[in-house]
Design a protein around this motif. Structure first.
Motif, PDB file in Angstrom:
ATOM      1  N   GLU A  20       0.832  -1.211   0.000  1.00  0.00           N
ATOM      2  CA  GLU A  20       0.000   0.000   0.000  1.00  0.00           C
ATOM      3  C   GLU A  20       0.864   1.257   0.000  1.00  0.00           C
ATOM      4  OE1 GLU A  20      -2.435  -0.580   3.423  1.00  0.00           O
ATOM      5  OE2 GLU A  20      -3.975  -1.713   2.333  1.00  0.00           O
ATOM      6  N   LEU A  21       1.923   1.252   0.808  1.00  0.00           N
ATOM      7  CA  LEU A  21       2.814   2.410   0.878  1.00  0.00           C
ATOM      8  C   LEU A  21       3.543   2.632  -0.442  1.00  0.00           C
ATOM      9  CD1 LEU A  21       4.269   1.897   4.473  1.00  0.00           C
ATOM     10  CD2 LEU A  21       2.956   3.882   3.704  1.00  0.00           C
ATOM     11  N   SER A  23       2.610   1.619  -3.385  1.00  0.00           N
ATOM     12  CA  SER A  23       1.608   2.005  -4.373  1.00  0.00           C
ATOM     13  C   SER A  23       1.370   3.511  -4.353  1.00  0.00           C
ATOM     14  CB  SER A  23       0.296   1.262  -4.097  1.00  0.00           C
ATOM     15  OG  SER A  23      -0.767   1.786  -4.854  1.00  0.00           O
ATOM     16  N   LYS A  24       1.270   4.086  -3.167  1.00  0.00           N
ATOM     17  CA  LYS A  24       1.052   5.536  -3.046  1.00  0.00           C
ATOM     18  C   LYS A  24       2.280   6.328  -3.490  1.00  0.00           C
ATOM     19  CE  LYS A  24      -2.293   5.066   0.719  1.00  0.00           C
ATOM     20  NZ  LYS A  24      -2.515   5.191   2.182  1.00  0.00           N
ATOM     21  N   LYS A  25       3.459   5.861  -3.113  1.00  0.00           N
ATOM     22  CA  LYS A  25       4.689   6.560  -3.498  1.00  0.00           C
ATOM     23  C   LYS A  25       4.872   6.591  -5.010  1.00  0.00           C
ATOM     24  CE  LYS A  25       7.689   5.561   0.486  1.00  0.00           C
ATOM     25  NZ  LYS A  25       8.967   4.929   0.888  1.00  0.00           N
ATOM     26  N   ASN A  27       2.482   6.021  -7.314  1.00  0.00           N
ATOM     27  CA  ASN A  27       1.253   6.340  -8.057  1.00  0.00           C
ATOM     28  C   ASN A  27       0.907   5.218  -9.031  1.00  0.00           C
ATOM     29  OD1 ASN A  27      -0.991   7.855  -8.784  1.00  0.00           O
ATOM     30  ND2 ASN A  27       0.123   9.047 -10.333  1.00  0.00           N
ATOM     31  N   ASP A  29      -1.415   1.514  -9.353  1.00  0.00           N
ATOM     32  CA  ASP A  29      -2.520   0.754  -8.785  1.00  0.00           C
ATOM     33  C   ASP A  29      -1.978  -0.414  -7.957  1.00  0.00           C
ATOM     34  OD1 ASP A  29      -4.523  -1.773  -9.275  1.00  0.00           O
ATOM     35  OD2 ASP A  29      -5.612   0.113  -9.026  1.00  0.00           O
TER      36      ASP A  29
END
Length: 437
Positions: A20-21, A23-25, A27, A29
């Motif tokens: 999850e981390l 994925s956010k860093k 950008n 999916d």
């Protein structure tokens, strides 16, 4: 549902907090990321015992990451000085730090490093074996080598470089195919020497399953080392290097069968025109596993400037698909890097990584450059400094040579193209020889 490693979780359809981390860093999916991890094309080195870790992803479709080599040696064994470098490397946004300590209180340094570092930590356990046991290399047993790996895993190391590809067959290929610089990998040369002195198989190759047991238990990523990497442009892409790469591809599949994450280490010294082929070979022979390279250093004649020779090769390699760059400093081939050497190496390697990301169209890479270009066009100096890869140096250079007109610099003054185009395109006059209206 329980899982052992990030790869195991991905294959079971579990999205971990590390995924999850990342994925956010990046950008990206999280489902796409999970599938890439399941296939072995992306790794998240994240030892279960590294509590301070801010995880990063390495591999296909992600930003090119950089690694900084640090650690104490017999000639330079000041732990506090090395920890100062660690703090600076973290501040300069290095995603990984490799502890290459080879003398003295390696355990103390390693534990303090892991405790304080949000960056992923790597080691080369074979470096530590001689000091750990206070025994000559020849007298260390295969079981003892594995115990050192286990100790590093327990301490929280996220990835370990293991030179398992230089087995006895690879060694015979090396002997038959003469090189200018023989084996330049420190770990590779130690394993080769151990094999020759004991007339035995490489312990990490022979006991690869036991090594996987350790990696699986702690979720340590296996960084399969290139013992036969070229140490000169003459030795690049030769029989020894390619034979070892074939073995690394086979070991990659064995590791994936156990859900152990893998990346492949690569050259080394080579001319520019060989870089694309080397990236293609690694990706093909090692089944798309992330590729981690030193350099490549594109000429042998620039001691003192090898951060530049490396950045040239690194930018090209990253644009062709390399995922992880090991920094090279101006001190390469000459001495243990100083703090300033380290800074120069980090900046050069970050430039190379970003240039590579632009070349392979990584999401968000071009936006950074576009923002800088807009700031330049607007003569917004503060925004330029904010966006600069090295804000401190950019600010210092401008402060050291302030122009008469604040909307220009001391290179062009009132002939500044940005300044004059802004004026003309807004319908204003340009005064070169007198004060503005």
């Amino acid at each position: 549902m329980t899982y052992t490693t990030q790869m195991d979780a991905a294959r079971k359809g579990i999205i971990t907090k590390e995924m999850e981390l990342v994925s956010k860093k990046e950008n990206i999916d999280v489902e796409v990321l999970k599938n890439l991890i399941a296939e072995g094309k992306v790794i998240i080195p994240a030892n279960k015992n590294h509590k301070s870790l801010n995880p990063e992803g390495v591999g296909e479709g992600l930003r090119t990451k950089i690694n900084v080599n640090l650690g104490i040696s017999k000639d330079c064994c000041d732990i506090e000085k090395e920890l100062e470098k660690v703090k600076t490397a973290i501040d300069m946004k290095a995603e990984a730090i490799m502890d290459l300590s080879s003398y003295g209180k390696t355990e103390e340094f390693r534990k303090r490093l892991i405790e304080m570092s949000p960056a992923m930590i790597g080691t080369v356990p074979v470096y530590d074996a001689v000091g750990f046991y206070d025994k000559e290399l020849k007298d260390i047993t295969a079981e003892e080598f594995l115990k050192v790996v286990k100790k590093h895993a327990e301490d929280g190391v996220d990835f370990v470089t293991i030179h398992a590809g230089i087995n006895r067959y690879t060694a015979e290929v090396f002997k038959r195919n003469k090189r200018l610089t023989n084996i330049v990998s420190r770990g590779g040369s130690l394993i080769y020497a151990w094999m020759e002195l004991n007339d035995k198989e490489n312990p990490f190759y022979e006991h690869f399953d036991e090594l996987l047991d350790i990696c699986e238990e702690y979720d340590v990523t296996l960084s399969l080392g290139d013992a036969c990497r070229p140490g000169s442009i003459n030795d690049a892409t030769d029989a020894s290097q390619i034979q070892e790469l074939l073995i690394l591809g086979e070991l990659t599949l064995r590791a994936w069968e156990r859900n152990v994450q893998v990346m492949i280490e690569g050259p080394g010294h080579m001319t520019i025109n060989e870089i694309a082929a080397n990236v293609m070979l690694e990706k093909k022979l090692c089944h798309g596993a992330p590729f981690y390279v030193l350099g490549p250093i594109v000429t042998d004649v620039a001691p003192g400037y090898d951060h530049i020779t490396s950045a040239i090769g690194g930018a090209l390699a990253a644009s062709y698909g390399v995922d992880f760059l090991c920094y090279v400093t101006p001190a390469e081939h000459l001495r243990l890097p100083s703090l300033e050497d380290m800074k120069e190496g980090i900046i050069a390697t970050r430039i190379a990584a970003h240039a590579g990301d632009l070349g392979k169209n990584i999401k968000g890479a071009k936006e950074w450059d576009d923002a800088m270009s807009k700031a330049r066009q607007a003569l917004d100096w503060e925004k330029m400094f904010e966006l600069a890869i090295d804000p401190e140096k950019a600010r210092r250079y401008r402060k050291e040579s302030l122009p008469a007109h604040k909307d220009s610099c001391t290179m062009c003054g009132k002939m500044c193209s940005m300044r004059n185009m802004n004026k003309v395109m807004s319908g204003k006059n340009i005064n070169m020889l007198r004060e503005d209206d």
